[in-house]
Design an enzyme around this catalytic site. Structure first.
Site, PDB file in Angstrom:
ATOM      1  N   TYR A 186      -1.948  -0.778  10.492  1.00 17.81           N
ATOM      2  CA  TYR A 186      -2.043  -1.075   9.052  1.00 17.81           C
ATOM      3  C   TYR A 186      -0.722  -0.741   8.358  1.00 17.81           C
ATOM      4  O   TYR A 186      -0.189  -1.540   7.578  1.00 17.81           O
ATOM      5  CB  TYR A 186      -3.187  -0.252   8.456  1.00 17.81           C
ATOM      6  CG  TYR A 186      -3.438  -0.452   6.978  1.00 17.81           C
ATOM      7  CD1 TYR A 186      -4.246  -1.477   6.511  1.00 17.81           C
ATOM      8  CD2 TYR A 186      -2.868   0.408   6.029  1.00 17.81           C
ATOM      9  CE1 TYR A 186      -4.485  -1.652   5.150  1.00 17.81           C
ATOM     10  CE2 TYR A 186      -3.105   0.242   4.670  1.00 17.81           C
ATOM     11  CZ  TYR A 186      -3.916  -0.784   4.241  1.00 17.81           C
ATOM     12  OH  TYR A 186      -4.150  -0.947   2.894  1.00 17.81           O
ATOM     13  N   SER A 239       0.871  -1.174   0.000  1.00 20.17           N
ATOM     14  CA  SER A 239       0.000   0.000   0.000  1.00 20.17           C
ATOM     15  C   SER A 239       0.905   1.220   0.000  1.00 20.17           C
ATOM     16  O   SER A 239       2.100   1.119   0.327  1.00 20.17           O
ATOM     17  CB  SER A 239      -0.836  -0.007   1.287  1.00 20.17           C
ATOM     18  OG  SER A 239      -1.468   1.239   1.500  1.00 20.17           O
TER      19      SER A 239
HETATM   20  P1  NAI Z   1     -11.940  -5.113  -0.386  1.00 21.76           P
HETATM   21  O1  NAI Z   1     -12.390  -5.020   1.025  1.00 21.76           O
HETATM   22  O2  NAI Z   1     -12.806  -4.615  -1.472  1.00 21.76           O
HETATM   23  O3  NAI Z   1     -11.547  -6.622  -0.721  1.00 21.76           O
HETATM   24  C1  NAI Z   1     -10.770  -7.386   0.161  1.00 21.76           C
HETATM   25  C2  NAI Z   1     -11.138  -8.851   0.005  1.00 21.76           C
HETATM   26  O4  NAI Z   1     -10.286  -9.578   0.900  1.00 21.76           O
HETATM   27  C3  NAI Z   1     -12.585  -9.154   0.392  1.00 21.76           C
HETATM   28  O5  NAI Z   1     -13.188  -9.978  -0.584  1.00 21.76           O
HETATM   29  C4  NAI Z   1     -12.451  -9.878   1.722  1.00 21.76           C
HETATM   30  O6  NAI Z   1     -13.472 -10.836   1.958  1.00 21.76           O
HETATM   31  C5  NAI Z   1     -11.091 -10.530   1.567  1.00 21.76           C
HETATM   32  N1  NAI Z   1     -10.474 -10.872   2.843  1.00 21.76           N
HETATM   33  C6  NAI Z   1     -10.453 -10.105   3.975  1.00 21.76           C
HETATM   34  N2  NAI Z   1      -9.841 -10.760   4.964  1.00 21.76           N
HETATM   35  C7  NAI Z   1      -9.459 -11.953   4.453  1.00 21.76           C
HETATM   36  C8  NAI Z   1      -8.798 -13.072   4.992  1.00 21.76           C
HETATM   37  N3  NAI Z   1      -8.424 -13.113   6.290  1.00 21.76           N
HETATM   38  N4  NAI Z   1      -8.550 -14.131   4.188  1.00 21.76           N
HETATM   39  C9  NAI Z   1      -8.953 -14.117   2.893  1.00 21.76           C
HETATM   40  N5  NAI Z   1      -9.603 -13.092   2.333  1.00 21.76           N
HETATM   41  C10 NAI Z   1      -9.864 -12.022   3.110  1.00 21.76           C
HETATM   42  O7  NAI Z   1     -10.528  -4.376  -0.378  1.00 21.76           O
HETATM   43  P2  NAI Z   1      -9.606  -3.766  -1.549  1.00 21.76           P
HETATM   44  O8  NAI Z   1      -9.715  -2.301  -1.481  1.00 21.76           O
HETATM   45  O9  NAI Z   1      -9.834  -4.476  -2.815  1.00 21.76           O
HETATM   46  O10 NAI Z   1      -8.178  -4.132  -0.941  1.00 21.76           O
HETATM   47  C11 NAI Z   1      -7.370  -5.173  -1.443  1.00 21.76           C
HETATM   48  C12 NAI Z   1      -5.956  -4.974  -0.936  1.00 21.76           C
HETATM   49  O11 NAI Z   1      -5.486  -3.713  -1.374  1.00 21.76           O
HETATM   50  C13 NAI Z   1      -5.826  -4.972   0.597  1.00 21.76           C
HETATM   51  O12 NAI Z   1      -4.644  -5.650   0.963  1.00 21.76           O
HETATM   52  C14 NAI Z   1      -5.718  -3.487   0.920  1.00 21.76           C
HETATM   53  O13 NAI Z   1      -5.036  -3.270   2.133  1.00 21.76           O
HETATM   54  C15 NAI Z   1      -4.940  -3.008  -0.278  1.00 21.76           C
HETATM   55  N6  NAI Z   1      -5.045  -1.576  -0.529  1.00 21.76           N
HETATM   56  C16 NAI Z   1      -6.250  -1.004  -0.849  1.00 21.76           C
HETATM   57  C17 NAI Z   1      -6.326   0.342  -1.098  1.00 21.76           C
HETATM   58  C18 NAI Z   1      -7.609   1.018  -1.473  1.00 21.76           C
HETATM   59  O14 NAI Z   1      -7.614   2.260  -1.549  1.00 21.76           O
HETATM   60  N7  NAI Z   1      -8.683   0.316  -1.716  1.00 21.76           N
HETATM   61  C19 NAI Z   1      -5.130   1.199  -0.981  1.00 21.76           C
HETATM   62  C20 NAI Z   1      -3.919   0.490  -0.674  1.00 21.76           C
HETATM   63  C21 NAI Z   1      -3.892  -0.858  -0.451  1.00 21.76           C
END
Ligand code: NAI
Length: 254
Positions: free
Chosen positions: A157, A144
């Site tokens: 985080y 991130s």
């Molecule tokens: P999101 O919340 O839309 O999707 C995350 C997915 O991970 C969900 O389907 C959830 O069920 C799954 N998940 C959560 N905990 C889990 C676990 N213990 N085991 C397996 N699956 C699990 O989030 P998003 O935004 O798509 O984020 C994806 C990655 O990108 C994360 O690592 C987040 O920290 C990172 N990120 C996101 C940013 C943003 O602005 N959206 C910015 C920087 C990094």
């Protein structure tokens, strides 16, 4: 840029939503067989079913990346289904509860570290065991912009996301001469269900302020992260390893 993953197998954690889902779709469209891995097993299976219906190869697997045995089983199931593992995107992640360091709870620290750092460690461990035997592979870990700078009230985080970069560089060194590349991607503000949850939790003003500070003047789309992940996983980046690529509209450059 079109990439071909025909005949290859990709595994994406957190594949049922947001950045992971966009990357699952991109890998499938590029010809890969895809393991859609998510703690939300029902959603993972639904994504895979939709891909199969559209003529792609996919399997949906429920897995909590914080659980070492579940991750081991998931990698085994992926290889059993498709015969190999070429590209992994260790993307699953969660937000911390906002709190300054003196007030943050040990429970929140453990929860965030378990998913965002131990989860990546778990995944790399078993993916690399397979790739090492196979003699090839690529891994992209999701860090991130929080892996590159501090964030007030977001220490748990940011610490985990800094750790992801350390794990990625270390594994990249270990496997550089063994045809396995390990990189990290550092998304900026990307509009996903996670961002919507932050708005719902009262962080809308903070996100709006952040958007104003993005040189490109807009938040990113999940597909823009997927493009970077596919490049890092493809044979168009064969001399790139141990890197942390920011995909953030220029946010981190100053
Ligand atoms: P999101 O919340 O839309 O999707 C995350 C997915 O991970 C969900 O389907 C959830 O069920 C799954 N998940 C959560 N905990 C889990 C676990 N213990 N085991 C397996 N699956 C699990 O989030 P998003 O935004 O798509 O984020 C994806 C990655 O990108 C994360 O690592 C987040 O920290 C990172 N990120 C996101 C940013 C943003 O602005 N959206 C910015 C920087 C990094």
């Amino acid at each position: 840029m079109g990439f071909s993953f025909v005949g290859q197998v990709a595994l994406v954690t957190g594949g049922a939503s947001g950045i992971g889902l966009a990357t699952v779709n991109a890998f499938a469209e590029a010809g890969a067989s895809v393991a859609v891995v998510d703690i939300n097993a029902q959603a993972a299976r639904a994504v895979a079913a939709g891909l199969i219906e559209a003529g792609y190869q996919a399997i949906g697997l429920g897995c909590d990346v914080a659980d070492t045995e579940q991750v081991h089983a998931t990698v085994k199931e992926t290889v059993a289904a498709f015969g190999r593992l070429d590209a992994a995107f260790n993307n699953a992640g969660i937000q911390n509860l906002l709190a300054e360091t003196a007030d943050a709870s040990a429970e929140d620290y453990d929860r965030v570290m378990a998913v965002n750092l131990r989860g990546v460690w778990n995944c790399m461990k078993f993916e690399l065991q397979h790739m090492r035997g196979q003699g090839s592979g690529t891994i992209v870990n999701c860090s991130s912009l929080g892996g590159l700078v501090g964030g007030a009230q977001r220490g748990n985080y940011h610490a985990a996301k800094h750790g992801v970069i350390g794990l990625s560089k270390s594994a990249a060194l270990e496997y550089a001469a063994r045809n396995i590349r390990v990189n990290a991607v550092c998304p900026g503000l990307i509009w996903t269900p996670m961002a919507e949850q932050m708005v719902a939790a009262g962080q809308g003003d903070a996100l709006a302020g952040m958007t104003q500070a993005i040189p490109m003047g807009r938040h990113g789309k999940p597909e823009e992260i997927a493009d970077a992940v596919l490049w890092l996983s493809s044979n168009r980046s064969t001399y790139v390893t141990g890197q942390s690529i920011s995909v953030d509209g220029g946010f981190i450059m100053r």
